[in-house]
Design a protein around this motif. Structure first.
Motif, PDB file in Angstrom:
ATOM      1  N   ASN A  67      11.563  13.772   7.405  1.00 31.54           N
ATOM      2  CA  ASN A  67      12.029  13.527   5.372  1.00 31.54           C
ATOM      3  C   ASN A  67      11.744  15.307   4.845  1.00 31.54           C
ATOM      4  OD1 ASN A  67      13.590  11.366   5.373  1.00 31.54           O
ATOM      5  ND2 ASN A  67      11.682  10.603   3.979  1.00 31.54           N
ATOM      6  N   ASN A  73      17.345  16.341   0.147  1.00 34.80           N
ATOM      7  CA  ASN A  73      18.205  15.445   0.394  1.00 34.80           C
ATOM      8  C   ASN A  73      17.736  14.157   1.264  1.00 34.80           C
ATOM      9  OD1 ASN A  73      20.139  13.478   0.265  1.00 34.80           O
ATOM     10  ND2 ASN A  73      21.478  15.431   2.010  1.00 34.80           N
ATOM     11  N   LYS A  74      16.389  13.352   1.062  1.00 29.23           N
ATOM     12  CA  LYS A  74      15.891  12.709   2.352  1.00 29.23           C
ATOM     13  C   LYS A  74      16.776  11.735   2.894  1.00 29.23           C
ATOM     14  CE  LYS A  74      11.479  13.807   0.170  1.00 29.23           C
ATOM     15  NZ  LYS A  74      11.299  15.141   0.582  1.00 29.23           N
ATOM     16  N   LYS A  77      14.368   6.822   3.005  1.00 29.71           N
ATOM     17  CA  LYS A  77      14.426   6.139   1.431  1.00 29.71           C
ATOM     18  C   LYS A  77      13.375   5.493   1.412  1.00 29.71           C
ATOM     19  CE  LYS A  77      18.583   8.193  -0.051  1.00 29.71           C
ATOM     20  NZ  LYS A  77      18.475   9.596   0.498  1.00 29.71           N
ATOM     21  N   THR A  78      13.418   4.587   1.829  1.00 24.79           N
ATOM     22  CA  THR A  78      11.072   3.915   1.892  1.00 24.79           C
ATOM     23  C   THR A  78      11.297   3.875   2.921  1.00 24.79           C
ATOM     24  OG1 THR A  78      12.521   2.318   2.235  1.00 24.79           O
ATOM     25  CG2 THR A  78      12.732   2.552  -0.058  1.00 24.79           C
TER      26      THR A  78
END
Length: 201
Positions: A67, A73-74, A77-78
């Motif tokens: 990330n 712009n990763k 996300k979680t």
């Protein structure tokens, strides 16, 4: 899954060969880079192979790493720390997919079990080295750490020639073909004498 008994015979020999490929000095450099890239929040592993494996095993550190290389712009996300094996393996798989789309070649990417079960931690090191090389080569400002830790990858050096230059090149004899200057066979006769066939009665 990870609690297999000891291996014997050929399996043991193969595993010991794989284990010998693991580089403790490279481990130090990779730890330094991951901490510089992700920040001190990821912590540090125990300074040995098992410590390195346990640090990366749940996939959280790896996901943080990829990330941080993508910038805003990763791709993942979680990121959740979980004690469940399939969740940890899923996070490792997400890292591997993101690393491949970042530019790491498929042949440089380890298998999930190489890390999770400690089957081939040298392959994990190779993947992280390849990831570092791609990050240094991109030079997009997302890489943190010493650029000398990784080799820059070769980049395309495209050349465009005009029609005129291409035609000039056709009249040149490449040196690997030999040369048309100097010695020639001008004025030479055939070698040797013709075969004499005498018919004795």
């Amino acid at each position: 899954m990870a609690n297999r008994g000891p291996s014997y015979g050929l399996t043991r020999e193969v595993q010991s060969k794989i284990d010998k490929k693991y580089d403790p000095e490279l481990e130090e450099r990779l730890v330094e880079w991951i901490v510089a890239q992700c920040g001190s929040g990821v912590g540090r592993p125990q300074p040995n192979k098992t410590g390195f494996q346990n640090w990366l095993k749940d996939g959280c550190v790896l996901c943080e790493l990829i990330n941080s290389l993508y910038g805003a712009n990763k791709p993942i996300k979680t990121i959740k720390s979980s004690g469940m094996a399939f969740k940890q393996m899923e996070q490792i798989s997400m890292f591997l997919r993101a690393a491949e789309s970042y530019g790491v070649t498929k042949t440089d990417i380890f298998q999930t079990v190489d890390l999770f079960e400690g089957k081939d931690l040298a392959a994990v090191q190779r993947t992280l080295m390849a990831l570092g090389s791609v990050a240094v080569t991109k030079g997009d400002g997302n890489y943190k750490g010493d650029p000398s830790w990784f080799h820059k990858k070769a980049q395309e050096n495209r050349r465009d020639f005009s029609e005129e230059q291409l035609k000039e090149g056709q009249s040149v004899i490449g040196l690997q073909m030999g040369t048309n200057k100097g010695a020639s066979q001008a004025g030479m006769t055939g070698y040797g004498r013709p075969r004499q066939i005498i018919n004795n009665p």
